[in-house]
Design an enzyme around this catalytic site. Sequence first.
Site, short mmCIF file in Angstrom:
data_model
loop_
_atom_site.label_atom_id
_atom_site.label_comp_id
_atom_site.label_asym_id
_atom_site.label_seq_id
_atom_site.Cartn_x
_atom_site.Cartn_y
_atom_site.Cartn_z
N GLU A 165 10.51 0.50 10.09
CA GLU A 165 11.50 1.55 9.89
C GLU A 165 10.77 2.86 10.17
OE1 GLU A 165 13.27 4.32 8.99
OE2 GLU A 165 13.18 3.94 6.85
N LYS A 221 0.84 -1.20 0.00
CA LYS A 221 0.00 0.00 0.00
C LYS A 221 0.87 1.25 0.00
CE LYS A 221 -1.87 2.41 3.38
NZ LYS A 221 -1.79 3.81 2.91
N GLU A 233 10.06 14.73 16.27
CA GLU A 233 10.36 14.72 14.85
C GLU A 233 9.44 15.72 14.15
OE1 GLU A 233 9.46 11.02 12.77
OE2 GLU A 233 11.32 11.24 11.65
N CYS A 269 13.20 10.36 7.47
CA CYS A 269 13.21 9.83 8.83
C CYS A 269 14.59 9.93 9.45
CB CYS A 269 12.74 8.39 8.82
SG CYS A 269 13.50 7.43 7.53
#
Lengths: 287, 321, 487
Positions: free
Chosen positions: C265, C191, C396, C299
């Site tokens: 991840e 997806k 983040e 990331c």
Amino acid sequence: MARIDVKKTYKLYIGGQFPRSESGRSYVVNDAKGNLMANAAQASRKDARDAVTAARAAFGGWSSRTAYNRSQVVYRIAEVLEGRRDQFVAELRTSEGVTSARANAAVDAAIDRLVWYAGWADKITQVVSSANPVAGPYFNISTPEPTGVVAVVAPTGPLLGLVSVVAPIITTGNTCVVIASEAHPLTSITLGEVMATSDLPGGVVNVLTGSVAEIAPWLASHMDVNGIDLTGVTDPELATSLEVAAADNLKRVRRAPDGEVDWLQTPGTDRLTDWLETKTVWHPIGI
Amino acid sequence: MTTTSASTSGAGVFDDITASDSSLRRFLHGLPGVDQVGAEARAASLGTRSIKTTAKAFAIDLAIRMVDLTTLEGQDTHGKVRALASKAMHPDPADPTCPMTAAVCVYPDMVATAKQTLGSSGVKVAAVATAFPSGRAALDIKLADTRDAVEAGADEIDMVIDRGAFLSGRYLEVYEEIVAVKEACGDAHLKIIFETGELQTYDNVRRASWLGMLAGGHFIKTSTGKVQPAATPPVTMIMLEAVRDFREQTGQMVGVKPAGGIKTTKDAIKYLVMVNEVAGPDWLDPDWFRFGASTLLNDLLMQRTKMATGRYSGPDYFTLD
Amino acid sequence: MVKVPERATPFFEYAPAPESRSIVDIKASYGLFIDGEFVDGHGKSFKTISPSSEEVLAEVAEADESDVDLAVKAARRAYSRTWGRMPGSERAKYLYRIARIIQERGRELAVLESIDNGKPIKESRDVDVPVVAAHFFYYAGWADKLSYAGLGPDPKALGVAGQVIPWNFPLLMLAWKIAPALAAGNTVVLKPAETTPLTALLFAEICQQADLPPGVVNIVTGAGATGQAIVAHPDVDKVAFTGSTDVGKAIARAVAGTKKKVTLELGGKAANIVFDDAPVDQAVEGIVNGIFFNQGHVCCAGSRLLVQESVADEVLEKLKRRMSTLRVGDPLDKNTDIGAINSAEQLAKIRELSEIGESEGGERWSPPCELPSNGFWFPPTLFTGVTQAHRIAREEIFGPVLSTLTFRTPKEAVEKANNTPYGLSAGVWTDKGSRILWMANQLRAGVVWANTFNKFDPTSPFGGYKESGFGREGGLPGLAAYLEGDR
């Protein structure tokens, strides 16, 4: 008149010390025939917390020892265990009601397992490392590093089972908090005495005795624990709830095995690699 | 306009540095290192800028104005130099809007001829001196070479440093030689050629740049064109960083001249992008940036014509000199 | 050396240099790619827009549970009937074929990626697409060499892999997921992210063009619910996810008690550590690349700059100057350095955290830059005077926002760098070799870039410590993540 023998008080093994449970609780451990063998400390969540603190404190020093040194320390545990094998044979026979041959086989296997893992300390890196030929002027290598503090629910065998799960964790530089076999905890504490006298720094292995259902959830949800080994969890619902709790800080989880494990078989390396992280380092190559 | 005294040293604050060989070495080796891979990647990435239409037209004319049209051959003659000088003044005889080049660059014995042809056109005469290209001669000969060129009318002197002395760490010797040549230049501007192809490392290019700036050079220049590799984008970038940092510390501007190997408009534009983004737009001027080149000019002219006419041109339509 | 010009000579203004979008042919609507065919989904559809213009690009089907079930069934069939039985050497040839088509259609993929995602064409063209092709090439070669992977003589594929990928590197994350899975003999249901489905759908066409057997790759588009359906599907053997740490934790909970293998991840808050002896100009490039590459939607972005106090002023001065040359704008302009923020939602999050950064006392700076009026934009932003206690030093941001902290000693740098629940990456800049190795040892992060940053290669394992996830992608560990073998 016969001499009154001196009975041992079995306590916890935390940070290299043998404290009682802070809760003051203990529980009765019977031998295979149903007679009182001893009282074991019944660890509380605070004992679990203290054990994690001790394991974290020990992690920096233990993980930065040379692999050669860790290898010798694990080998030393085998040496000391060999020297006290009769005591372990006797304890296993009493607690589990097994034959002398089976008790001896378990002790032999536990010693041999320690020797086997000791040898891995300075080899597993070579087996799982890689030099990566990236498409550019860069030096690039991947090497394993220990995951950190690992919580373990030990399987039933208080000696061989416990050694089989703990040895690979510490060989690779991790530290751990182990919940010993609930039914047969005493030999695990005796094993703690072996570790305490084997050059193993305090806090590298911490042994708790008591109720898995009570203590394990605190370890599973503890945010300063990096991994959890559910090998000794027999209740699937508990296993699932521990795995769910472990997700709070994304602990590495080793699930409970499908069926009975034959601990006498030589293991593979998966119990080593389960508690290793791969670190990849890049550096340019130039003048 | 900030004006500084015509002192020979880069700035008073650096007097201590040039007091002794060891202090100079400490300073030069204390400069930040250059990571080769990172520097080359940055230079390459600047080379991916896409300069089109109006920006390209601007860049081409600017590049023409920055060319030091060069002939440095054993077979040079007065006739060849006259032709070159004419071309510098009228790069595209068919198009009067085409700008002149910055200078012609010749050996000292050709300076008078070049000067005579160029007259008051504004195109400067640059002379390579100091036993170009190797620099292997006694200091008094190098100084005489310089003085001869200046007396013959050179506006600019392109000197070579003593690479042997530099590579063996005798930085003060190199420094003092530059200072002496600069004095011999009088009013002529001094460009200092490092021959970066012989210096081997970018760390050395950075050190040489600072050495040259401390010694009072008006320009720092990559190469003689006689050694490979000559000018490269990363080397030029390191030098642009050096002049940028030098201005940051002293308020004084020093020019940069890549020379040798820049043959196409595409290459030249990449250098201009680098000047723009590394040193800053203040350097986008023939006073502060030059191309040492010969064949580059015709490619610039061909591209210029293409932009004007919309069709590709051919070498037959441009003069050979 | 006698004068400084009063003002700049005529400014070297780069004229627009747009890459042509005529190379891509975006359909009005897209179905799901299941069992080798594009089919209508049973759910609703959603719009994917261009974040640089807010223009609607296409209607895309939203797969519901029944669609996911069909896709998993197709994958299972392909696994048991074709792909799982095929010799590795044949699988390899399919993967090589895909790699070649990706190279051939590279420009098309790059343009489409920039349109749908908002990233600059120079990045999609020079980084994303070439690395995508490289991943397929690399793993193609593994397909017939699994017995050499150190997992025993005959390692087995896991079966059906359910893969959920993020919007920051849509095609690259697809490659990281699909290439090793297929090489190892698995089939996949993937997806793509809701905001960036188009290159995955073009990849589906590439699978058709490569004659890949039906069902080996299934692409189901949708949002969170579609992803959950994949993760929860009982016939999925392996879950691979790249995305936020929160979703990663939800996945870890969802697979608890199952036999599913998982690779996660997740997020990061990487420290980029600059020592006083750093090669400073390259360090500045590394800082810029570390946080402004891909609009900071990375990331492993170096979102925390840790600079040694003695050089902090100098480094920040150079950094500001360098940031002033960054060109923000049209993703298809070849000179654009920073493109559009991927979505209104992400832009709101970046704005919110930046405002919090200011209100907590951080000093905010951006170079003057004109932002387009349509679309989602955020200027490259630098915060100084940040401490570990500030939210912008801990959370983040996933945008072009850099938080700067200082340190005095290597030990302090390590403590600050490791003082985060994340552990994905870190950067170190120093000219001292022994210090690099010491730092690399001390940093608790899966990737350490020393004197470089944000480098990726199919041979190089990538993945995090702690809450940055587990498992590795790339290299041999990336292959092992899709194999069952005896170690």
